[in-house]
Design an enzyme around this catalytic site. Structure first.
Site, PDB file in Angstrom:
ATOM      1  N   HIS B  51       0.852  -1.182   0.000  1.00 46.04           N
ATOM      2  CA  HIS B  51       0.000   0.000   0.000  1.00 46.04           C
ATOM      3  C   HIS B  51       0.894   1.240   0.000  1.00 46.04           C
ATOM      4  O   HIS B  51       2.051   1.190   0.452  1.00 46.04           O
ATOM      5  CB  HIS B  51      -0.890   0.007   1.245  1.00 46.04           C
ATOM      6  CG  HIS B  51      -2.025  -0.975   1.204  1.00 46.04           C
ATOM      7  ND1 HIS B  51      -3.089  -0.915   2.066  1.00 46.04           N
ATOM      8  CD2 HIS B  51      -2.251  -2.027   0.388  1.00 46.04           C
ATOM      9  CE1 HIS B  51      -3.938  -1.901   1.792  1.00 46.04           C
ATOM     10  NE2 HIS B  51      -3.454  -2.593   0.791  1.00 46.04           N
ATOM     11  N   GLU B  53       1.011   3.868   1.818  1.00 44.08           N
ATOM     12  CA  GLU B  53       1.523   4.314   3.114  1.00 44.08           C
ATOM     13  C   GLU B  53       2.743   3.507   3.539  1.00 44.08           C
ATOM     14  O   GLU B  53       3.730   4.062   4.048  1.00 44.08           O
ATOM     15  CB  GLU B  53       0.449   4.161   4.206  1.00 44.08           C
ATOM     16  CG  GLU B  53      -0.801   5.003   3.999  1.00 44.08           C
ATOM     17  CD  GLU B  53      -1.898   4.210   3.324  1.00 44.08           C
ATOM     18  OE1 GLU B  53      -1.605   3.493   2.330  1.00 44.08           O
ATOM     19  OE2 GLU B  53      -3.052   4.303   3.771  1.00 44.08           O
ATOM     20  N   CYS B  81      -6.135   1.924   5.926  1.00 45.23           N
ATOM     21  CA  CYS B  81      -6.769   0.670   6.356  1.00 45.23           C
ATOM     22  C   CYS B  81      -6.181   0.256   7.717  1.00 45.23           C
ATOM     23  O   CYS B  81      -5.337   0.955   8.286  1.00 45.23           O
ATOM     24  CB  CYS B  81      -6.527  -0.423   5.312  1.00 45.23           C
ATOM     25  SG  CYS B  81      -4.817  -0.999   5.237  1.00 45.23           S
ATOM     26  N   CYS B  84      -2.264  -0.212   7.531  1.00 44.71           N
ATOM     27  CA  CYS B  84      -1.513   1.045   7.415  1.00 44.71           C
ATOM     28  C   CYS B  84      -1.673   1.909   8.662  1.00 44.71           C
ATOM     29  O   CYS B  84      -0.713   2.566   9.093  1.00 44.71           O
ATOM     30  CB  CYS B  84      -1.942   1.784   6.154  1.00 44.71           C
ATOM     31  SG  CYS B  84      -1.463   0.899   4.647  1.00 44.71           S
TER      32      CYS B  84
END
Lengths: 152, 152
Positions: B51, B53, B81, B84
């Protein structure tokens, strides 16, 4: 569930202990075979992401060739934190089997239970307390040594 | 908080869109300077951890030379999410500033609020809805294209 896989996770935790990391180890299993393993390397590599679980998951994804780890189980010596629980859910793993509960940071029943919420419509099941004493003992060795440096 | 940094996060999201990834981008800022950036690469690299992040955090830690990212803020186009959010908390970041809310997977107020719980004794503050329309628009472009492939 298989004690043999937890023993492999404990062996990973021992590797972390040997280099002064908080001793946590993990293995990812698919079809009765280990496809990824790892131990905590946060201090050595100065990276907040390098928990045992994330390393094992990353290697398992490489082995499978897919970010989806359906059909995979993860064995980890300590209850996963929020980050690692999120990774297990995001990867859609079948089962997480952990050893010692973590009442401070655990996110699989110890403090929070992110798996019960089914945040991702996930079906990841959780089994905690497997070989709990053995898994806790290695953590105790680490923290005892920190608290009693004169005795080393 | 600075709209300029969110624009850089949006520029990262555009890079993800260009290669068919769910378009999310992130930048980590310390002392007014970007020290890590990333965009979603989960499909390209077949890795559930990639992801935006986590990529930005990993690069920031490398830049700082420490897993502790105190004094750092993260700007991200979509609400983080669980995974993260956990990484942001574990890294002890000061602030998370996000654009679009995610009522399905968001863990910073949209669906869950892991920051309110202070799981890690953390002091990470959250600001949501910054440049929300611009951040949502790029996601809408992606999902509209998926739903209407004939119009491409």
């Amino acid at each position: 569930m298989d004690g043999g896989f937890m023993r492999l996770a404990i062996a990973e935790a021992e590797k972390a202990l040997a280099i002064g990391e908080i001793p946590v180890g993990a293995v990812v299993v698919r079809g009765g075979r280990v496809i990824g393993s790892g131990h905590n390397l946060r201090e050595r590599d100065k990276n907040p992401l390098l928990h045992a679980e994330l390393i094992a998951i990353s290697r398992a994804a490489e082995a499978v060739g897919d970010w989806r780890l359906n059909g995979c189980d993860i064995y980890v010596t300590l209850e996963p934190c929020v980050m690692c629980s999120g990774a297990i859910l995001s990867a859609r793993m079948d089962n997480v089997i952990f050893g010692a509960y973590d009442p401070e940071y655990g996110a699989a029943g110890g403090r929070l239970d992110l798996f019960a919420r089914r945040c991702y419509g996930g079906v990841t099941r959780v089994v905690g307390g497997v070989m709990e004493n053995e898994c806790a003992e290695i953590l105790n060795r680490f923290f005892s040594a920190i608290r009693s440096p004169d005795k080393n």
